[in-house]
Design a protein around this motif. Structure first.
Motif, PDB file in Angstrom:
ATOM      1  N   ALA A 295      31.474  19.832  39.555  1.00  0.00           N
ATOM      2  CA  ALA A 295      30.358  19.867  38.600  1.00  0.00           C
ATOM      3  C   ALA A 295      30.789  19.524  37.182  1.00  0.00           C
ATOM      4  O   ALA A 295      29.941  19.315  36.306  1.00  0.00           O
ATOM      5  CB  ALA A 295      29.709  21.249  38.624  1.00  0.00           C
ATOM      6  N   ASN A 296      32.099  19.478  36.951  1.00  0.00           N
ATOM      7  CA  ASN A 296      32.601  19.175  35.618  1.00  0.00           C
ATOM      8  C   ASN A 296      33.063  17.714  35.543  1.00  0.00           C
ATOM      9  O   ASN A 296      33.632  17.180  36.511  1.00  0.00           O
ATOM     10  CB  ASN A 296      33.774  20.100  35.266  1.00  0.00           C
ATOM     11  N   PRO A 297      32.824  17.049  34.407  1.00  0.00           N
ATOM     12  CA  PRO A 297      33.248  15.643  34.271  1.00  0.00           C
ATOM     13  C   PRO A 297      34.767  15.514  34.252  1.00  0.00           C
ATOM     14  O   PRO A 297      35.474  16.461  33.906  1.00  0.00           O
ATOM     15  CB  PRO A 297      32.641  15.223  32.934  1.00  0.00           C
ATOM     16  N   ASP A 298      35.254  14.360  34.616  1.00  0.00           N
ATOM     17  CA  ASP A 298      36.697  14.081  34.613  1.00  0.00           C
ATOM     18  C   ASP A 298      37.137  13.829  33.182  1.00  0.00           C
ATOM     19  O   ASP A 298      36.493  13.090  32.436  1.00  0.00           O
ATOM     20  CB  ASP A 298      36.967  12.847  35.481  1.00  0.00           C
ATOM     21  N   VAL A 299      38.267  14.429  32.796  1.00  0.00           N
ATOM     22  CA  VAL A 299      38.765  14.279  31.440  1.00  0.00           C
ATOM     23  C   VAL A 299      39.326  12.885  31.180  1.00  0.00           C
ATOM     24  O   VAL A 299      39.547  12.490  30.032  1.00  0.00           O
ATOM     25  CB  VAL A 299      39.829  15.361  31.132  1.00  0.00           C
ATOM     26  N   ASP A 300      39.566  12.135  32.237  1.00  0.00           N
ATOM     27  CA  ASP A 300      40.124  10.789  32.236  1.00  0.00           C
ATOM     28  C   ASP A 300      40.162  10.066  30.896  1.00  0.00           C
ATOM     29  O   ASP A 300      39.187   9.457  30.489  1.00  0.00           O
ATOM     30  CB  ASP A 300      39.288   9.940  33.197  1.00  0.00           C
ATOM     31  N   GLY A 301      41.265  10.135  30.234  1.00  0.00           N
ATOM     32  CA  GLY A 301      41.465   9.336  29.025  1.00  0.00           C
ATOM     33  C   GLY A 301      40.576   9.713  27.854  1.00  0.00           C
ATOM     34  O   GLY A 301      40.559   9.027  26.839  1.00  0.00           O
ATOM     35  N   LEU A 302      39.805  10.799  27.989  1.00  0.00           N
ATOM     36  CA  LEU A 302      38.883  11.162  26.907  1.00  0.00           C
ATOM     37  C   LEU A 302      39.471  12.220  25.980  1.00  0.00           C
ATOM     38  O   LEU A 302      38.807  12.679  25.063  1.00  0.00           O
ATOM     39  CB  LEU A 302      37.561  11.669  27.494  1.00  0.00           C
ATOM     40  N   GLY A 303      40.696  12.650  26.240  1.00  0.00           N
ATOM     41  CA  GLY A 303      41.321  13.650  25.377  1.00  0.00           C
ATOM     42  C   GLY A 303      40.883  15.035  25.750  1.00  0.00           C
ATOM     43  O   GLY A 303      41.370  15.609  26.705  1.00  0.00           O
ATOM     44  N   VAL A 304      39.954  15.598  25.016  1.00  0.00           N
ATOM     45  CA  VAL A 304      39.468  16.957  25.247  1.00  0.00           C
ATOM     46  C   VAL A 304      37.954  16.918  25.376  1.00  0.00           C
ATOM     47  O   VAL A 304      37.276  16.362  24.492  1.00  0.00           O
ATOM     48  CB  VAL A 304      39.860  17.913  24.099  1.00  0.00           C
ATOM     49  N   ILE A 305      37.429  17.514  26.448  1.00  0.00           N
ATOM     50  CA  ILE A 305      35.972  17.611  26.593  1.00  0.00           C
ATOM     51  C   ILE A 305      35.615  19.032  27.023  1.00  0.00           C
ATOM     52  O   ILE A 305      36.413  19.705  27.685  1.00  0.00           O
ATOM     53  CB  ILE A 305      35.425  16.608  27.633  1.00  0.00           C
ATOM     54  N   PRO A 306      34.448  19.532  26.642  1.00  0.00           N
ATOM     55  CA  PRO A 306      34.050  20.880  27.066  1.00  0.00           C
ATOM     56  C   PRO A 306      33.653  20.869  28.536  1.00  0.00           C
ATOM     57  O   PRO A 306      33.092  19.910  29.043  1.00  0.00           O
ATOM     58  CB  PRO A 306      32.847  21.187  26.172  1.00  0.00           C
ATOM     59  N   LEU A 307      33.989  21.960  29.204  1.00  0.00           N
ATOM     60  CA  LEU A 307      33.572  22.114  30.595  1.00  0.00           C
ATOM     61  C   LEU A 307      32.090  22.447  30.644  1.00  0.00           C
ATOM     62  O   LEU A 307      31.600  23.280  29.871  1.00  0.00           O
ATOM     63  CB  LEU A 307      34.363  23.240  31.270  1.00  0.00           C
ATOM     64  N   GLY A 308      31.381  21.857  31.552  1.00  0.00           N
ATOM     65  CA  GLY A 308      29.967  22.180  31.724  1.00  0.00           C
ATOM     66  C   GLY A 308      29.769  23.480  32.476  1.00  0.00           C
ATOM     67  O   GLY A 308      28.749  24.144  32.330  1.00  0.00           O
ATOM     68  N   ARG A 309      30.782  23.838  33.275  1.00  0.00           N
ATOM     69  CA  ARG A 309      30.692  25.075  34.062  1.00  0.00           C
ATOM     70  C   ARG A 309      32.071  25.718  34.090  1.00  0.00           C
ATOM     71  O   ARG A 309      33.057  25.077  34.452  1.00  0.00           O
ATOM     72  CB  ARG A 309      30.229  24.752  35.473  1.00  0.00           C
ATOM     73  N   PRO A 310      32.197  27.004  33.675  1.00  0.00           N
ATOM     74  CA  PRO A 310      33.515  27.647  33.622  1.00  0.00           C
ATOM     75  C   PRO A 310      34.167  27.670  35.003  1.00  0.00           C
ATOM     76  O   PRO A 310      33.488  27.827  36.022  1.00  0.00           O
ATOM     77  CB  PRO A 310      33.206  29.070  33.156  1.00  0.00           C
ATOM     78  N   ILE A 311      35.480  27.507  35.038  1.00  0.00           N
ATOM     79  CA  ILE A 311      36.167  27.526  36.331  1.00  0.00           C
ATOM     80  C   ILE A 311      36.481  28.954  36.778  1.00  0.00           C
ATOM     81  O   ILE A 311      36.809  29.179  37.946  1.00  0.00           O
ATOM     82  CB  ILE A 311      37.464  26.685  36.294  1.00  0.00           C
ATOM     83  N   GLN A 312      36.413  29.921  35.865  1.00  0.00           N
ATOM     84  CA  GLN A 312      36.556  31.311  36.275  1.00  0.00           C
ATOM     85  C   GLN A 312      35.659  32.188  35.410  1.00  0.00           C
ATOM     86  O   GLN A 312      35.390  31.884  34.253  1.00  0.00           O
ATOM     87  CB  GLN A 312      38.009  31.788  36.211  1.00  0.00           C
ATOM     88  N   ASP A 313      35.186  33.275  36.015  1.00  0.00           N
ATOM     89  CA  ASP A 313      34.239  34.161  35.352  1.00  0.00           C
ATOM     90  C   ASP A 313      34.959  35.235  34.558  1.00  0.00           C
ATOM     91  O   ASP A 313      36.161  35.479  34.736  1.00  0.00           O
ATOM     92  CB  ASP A 313      33.323  34.806  36.394  1.00  0.00           C
ATOM     93  N   ARG A 314      34.200  35.921  33.716  1.00  0.00           N
ATOM     94  CA  ARG A 314      34.772  37.010  32.919  1.00  0.00           C
ATOM     95  C   ARG A 314      35.221  38.163  33.817  1.00  0.00           C
ATOM     96  O   ARG A 314      34.789  38.293  34.949  1.00  0.00           O
ATOM     97  CB  ARG A 314      33.754  37.472  31.875  1.00  0.00           C
TER      98      ARG A 314
END
Length: 552
Positions: A295-314
């Motif tokens: 569900a998260n976009p690939d960082v591929d060559g874009l440097g830093v991007i925000p995750l659309g969905r956290p990979i782990q919960d609080r």
């Protein structure tokens, strides 16, 4: 039970709902006692035949020793620091009457009837074991009172937990003498009237019998068995709350995968994770780790991007099995300790009819009950704090992944109702207050031993205070759980209840059968009371059990 000679001992019968409860044979369990306390008339009770013979034998040993005119603590001597006075056998009956009278100084609210019934059952069971020098007729009167719905009115306060529950159990002894106030089917009446109305006669205590009744841990155990019973249900309900929160927050269900918990295999943690996993099976709201990554976009060559969905919960979601598992595992050993306590002889002195000797000791000390209850209340309060933290995320738009603030029904900005309704804002405040109160009560009562009674009782257990605290913490956290479940169902409606897992949908439907969606601000205390009732009755857990039985 130790061997007392072949003519008096038999193997304890298995406790079973159909045959009822057999007293004095070391077969009483926490579950038996809780059920009997909560379901008057539904569980038959009787004194075991061999237990009755042992009681007769201990009374005979007591009487032989009295005739020898030697000092026997609490029988032909005074009590506590006053044991330095040796009395003649002729004064033994008056001594027992006075013992009851001077301890009738309890204070505070009256203990609930279910606690009193549990305490009476436990006291009868302990005395029926046959080491206490008390006639079977006295114990039979306790049993008859239970059968006829007669209970003493017992103030909650006044016991330091050694020498047992002297003050509160005196109110039971007073009832058996036909004095004081009783409840018949919940209504207060004079004890003499209560007994007479059921065709029962009061007793006059013989030597040792008043002391045998009050010198034990049965009142604290009455609170304890009910606290354990209710905490077991709460432990299961907390897993439902976590499952609903994980779905409402669109969390990662891989946190509950068996491979994780097998690497730290505390039984309660493993069981909690399995229950949550079973409840969210089939959910379209929770995702597995591969789905989260996808569900998260690939960082591929874009440097830093925000995750659309956290990979782990609080932590309050991801670590929920680690918190609730502590409660589950605490309950395992607490239940074992209480099972031993409620099948023990916990007064003083004890009469060994096999040898004809009297033994002085300290079995009235409530140390095991106190330690168990202090530990239980801490584990329960921690679960309450966990649920409160999950609730805080559900209502807060900074953390709830697109749910409306305070779970208010969705309205268009131009709707005249916009801004008028506040949904679960007040409920979250109430849950926070309940959590704070529960956490405050985790201060260990057993750490506050006081020297009392002219320094004879110079180290005491405070087990009764610990048990009363445990009862209160369980009640508070049950209310937190009810608020949490109401909020979880509200969030499910806002997300789409049809997207819930198979198990959480069952829990949702049980609650929705009794409580509607909150579509406008209204009083919610009645809704809260209904869900508390569903938790306490066991109806909610019973509905969920088929979903997790295969996993756990």
């Amino acid at each position: 039970m130790q061997d007392n000679g072949p003519s008096l001992v038999c193997a304890p019968p298995a406790a079973d709902a159909r045959s009822g409860i057999v007293l004095g044979e070391d077969a009483l369990t926490v579950a038996d006692a809780a059920r009997f306390a909560r379901e008057p008339g539904d569980v038959p009770i009787a004194i075991g035949e061999d237990a009755a013979l042992r009681m007769d034998a201990s009374v005979a040993a007591r009487d032989r020793l009295i005739l020898m005119r030697r000092p026997i603590y609490g029988v032909t001597t005074g009590f506590g620091d006053s044991a330095r006075f040796h009395l003649s056998p002729e004064k033994t009956t008056e001594l027992q009457r006075n013992l009851i009278k001077y301890h009738l100084n309890g204070t505070g609210p009256s203990a609930p009837v279910d606690v009193v019934r549990a305490a009476m059952l436990v006291r009868a069971n302990c005395l029926a074991r046959g080491y206490s020098g008390i006639r079977r007729g006295v114990v039979e009167l306790i049993v008859d009172c239970l059968r006829h719905g007669i209970t003493p009115v017992i103030p909650e306060r006044g016991s330091v937990g050694a020498s047992g529950d002297l003050v509160p159990l005196c109110y039971l002894a007073d009832l058996l003498m036909g004095s004081g106030t009783a409840r018949v089917d919940g209504e207060p009446v004079p004890a003499a009237v209560a007994l007479r109305s059921r065709g029962l006669d009061p007793v006059a205590f013989e030597a040792k019998e008043g002391l045998a009744l009050i010198n034990g841990t049965s009142f604290m155990s009455g609170f304890g068995v009910l606290a354990v019973h209710d905490a077991e249900g709460l432990c299961a309900v907390a897993d439902l709350g976590t499952a609903l929160a994980a779905e409402a927050l669109m969390g990662n269900r891989s946190h509950f995968e068996p491979v994780i918990h097998r690497q730290k295999p505390h039984p309660g943690q493993v069981r909690s994770a399995a229950r949550v996993r079973a409840l969210v099976r089939g959910s379209d709201l929770c995702l597995d780790t591969p789905q989260v990554l996808e569900a998260n976009p690939d960082v591929d060559g874009l440097g830093v991007i925000p995750l659309g969905r956290p990979i782990q919960d609080r932590y309050s979601v991801r670590c929920a099995p680690h918190v609730n598992g502590v409660l589950a595992d605490t309950l395992d050993w607490v239940r074992r300790w209480l099972d031993i306590e409620i099948n023990s002889t916990n007064d003083n002195p004890l009469f060994d009819f096999a040898t004809g000797r009297v033994h002085n000791g300290g079995n009235f000390y409530g140390g095991h009950v106190g330690q168990a209850m202090d530990s239980l209340k801490l584990a329960v309060a921690s679960v309450g704090d966990l649920l409160d933290r999950q609730l805080a995320m559900l209502v807060d738009t900074k953390f709830n992944h697109g749910l409306p603030p305070n779970l208010v029904r969705r309205v268009d900005p131009g709707d005249p109702a916009a801004g008028l309704h506040h949904g679960f804002k007040g409920m979250q405040i109430a849950a926070s207050a309940l959590a704070a109160e529960a956490l405050k009560l985790t201060n260990p009562a057993t750490a506050f031993s006081r020297s009392t009674e002219a320094h004879n009782q110079d180290k005491v257990s405070m087990g009764t205070i610990a048990a009363r605290d445990a009862r209160s913490v369980v009640e508070l956290v049950t209310e937190i759980a009810a608020i949490h479940l109401l909020a979880g169902c509200q969030a499910a409606d806002l997300r789409g209840a049809h997207l819930l897992g198979l198990g959480t949908r069952t829990g949702y439907e049980v609650i929705r059968d009794h409580v509607p969606f909150v579509d406008h601000d209204r009083r919610l205390d009645e809704d809260l009371g209904v869900v508390v009732g569903l938790i306490r009755s066991g109806a909610l857990v019973a509905a969920l059990r088929p979903h997790w039985d295969a996993d756990v």
